[in-house]
Design a protein around this motif. Structure first.
Motif, PDB file in Angstrom:
ATOM      1  N   GLU A  83       0.835  -1.208   0.000  1.00 15.55           N
ATOM      2  CA  GLU A  83       0.000   0.000   0.000  1.00 15.55           C
ATOM      3  C   GLU A  83       0.866   1.253   0.000  1.00 15.55           C
ATOM      4  N   GLN A  84       1.958   1.236   0.755  1.00 14.68           N
ATOM      5  CA  GLN A  84       2.863   2.384   0.783  1.00 14.68           C
ATOM      6  C   GLN A  84       3.491   2.613  -0.574  1.00 14.68           C
ATOM      7  N   LYS A  85       3.841   1.536  -1.274  1.00 11.09           N
ATOM      8  CA  LYS A  85       4.419   1.676  -2.606  1.00 11.09           C
ATOM      9  C   LYS A  85       3.407   2.277  -3.567  1.00 11.09           C
ATOM     10  N   ARG A  86       2.140   1.877  -3.444  1.00  8.34           N
ATOM     11  CA  ARG A  86       1.099   2.442  -4.319  1.00  8.34           C
ATOM     12  C   ARG A  86       0.971   3.944  -4.096  1.00  8.34           C
ATOM     13  N   LYS A  87       1.066   4.371  -2.845  1.00  8.20           N
ATOM     14  CA  LYS A  87       0.946   5.792  -2.536  1.00  8.20           C
ATOM     15  C   LYS A  87       2.112   6.575  -3.110  1.00  8.20           C
ATOM     16  N   GLN A  88       3.274   5.950  -3.220  1.00 14.05           N
ATOM     17  CA  GLN A  88       4.472   6.623  -3.714  1.00 14.05           C
ATOM     18  C   GLN A  88       4.626   6.487  -5.220  1.00 14.05           C
ATOM     19  N   LYS A  89       3.633   5.970  -5.892  1.00 18.84           N
ATOM     20  CA  LYS A  89       3.724   5.719  -7.339  1.00 18.84           C
ATOM     21  C   LYS A  89       4.189   6.976  -8.073  1.00 18.84           C
ATOM     22  N   GLY A  90       5.165   6.776  -8.940  1.00 15.97           N
ATOM     23  CA  GLY A  90       5.667   7.875  -9.744  1.00 15.97           C
ATOM     24  C   GLY A  90       6.714   8.717  -9.059  1.00 15.97           C
ATOM     25  N   THR A  91       7.188   8.280  -7.898  1.00 14.73           N
ATOM     26  CA  THR A  91       8.165   9.082  -7.180  1.00 14.73           C
ATOM     27  C   THR A  91       9.582   8.518  -7.287  1.00 14.73           C
ATOM     28  N   LEU A  92       9.795   7.561  -8.148  1.00 17.05           N
ATOM     29  CA  LEU A  92      11.126   6.996  -8.312  1.00 17.05           C
ATOM     30  C   LEU A  92      12.041   7.986  -9.033  1.00 17.05           C
ATOM     31  N   PRO A  93      13.307   8.037  -8.637  1.00 17.64           N
ATOM     32  CA  PRO A  93      14.248   8.904  -9.348  1.00 17.64           C
ATOM     33  C   PRO A  93      14.487   8.382 -10.768  1.00 17.64           C
ATOM     34  N   ALA A  94      14.822   9.282 -11.660  1.00 12.14           N
ATOM     35  CA  ALA A  94      15.036   8.922 -13.064  1.00 12.14           C
ATOM     36  C   ALA A  94      16.096   7.835 -13.208  1.00 12.14           C
ATOM     37  N   ALA A  95      17.168   7.919 -12.437  1.00 13.10           N
ATOM     38  CA  ALA A  95      18.240   6.937 -12.536  1.00 13.10           C
ATOM     39  C   ALA A  95      17.745   5.539 -12.177  1.00 13.10           C
ATOM     40  N   GLU A  96      16.858   5.445 -11.204  1.00 17.17           N
ATOM     41  CA  GLU A  96      16.330   4.142 -10.805  1.00 17.17           C
ATOM     42  C   GLU A  96      15.412   3.567 -11.878  1.00 17.17           C
TER      43      GLU A  96
END
Length: 79
Positions: A6-19
């Motif tokens: 659930e926490q990952k779903r909330k953070q969707k789209g917040t990954l850095p470009a390099a990752e």
């Protein structure tokens, strides 16, 4: 486990470009490996597993590719 998902779903789209780029490269390699295993396999059950795994890898690749597009990151051709 469900809380982490659930926490990952909330953070969707917040990954850095390099990752995102690293994930795409990693998935490209896994797709190539899957194709090589598929080409060497003769057992029906193993072929079915390779097909399933290949579809899952391509779905993940599309996910990261779309995320990269939304963020304006330029990546190579999608499979």
């Amino acid at each position: 486990m469900l809380l982490a998902m659930e926490q990952k779903r909330k953070q969707k789209g917040t990954l850095p470009a390099a990752e995102i780029i690293a994930q795409l490269r990693k998935l490209e390699q896994k797709i190539k490996e899957n194709e090589a295993i598929f080409n060497m396999t003769v057992e029906d059950d193993l072929l079915e597993a390779c097909i399933y795994d290949g579809k899952a890898l391509r779905s993940r690749y599309r996910y990261y590719h779309n995320m990269a597009r939304q963020m304006g990151i330029r990546v190579g051709e999608m499979r």
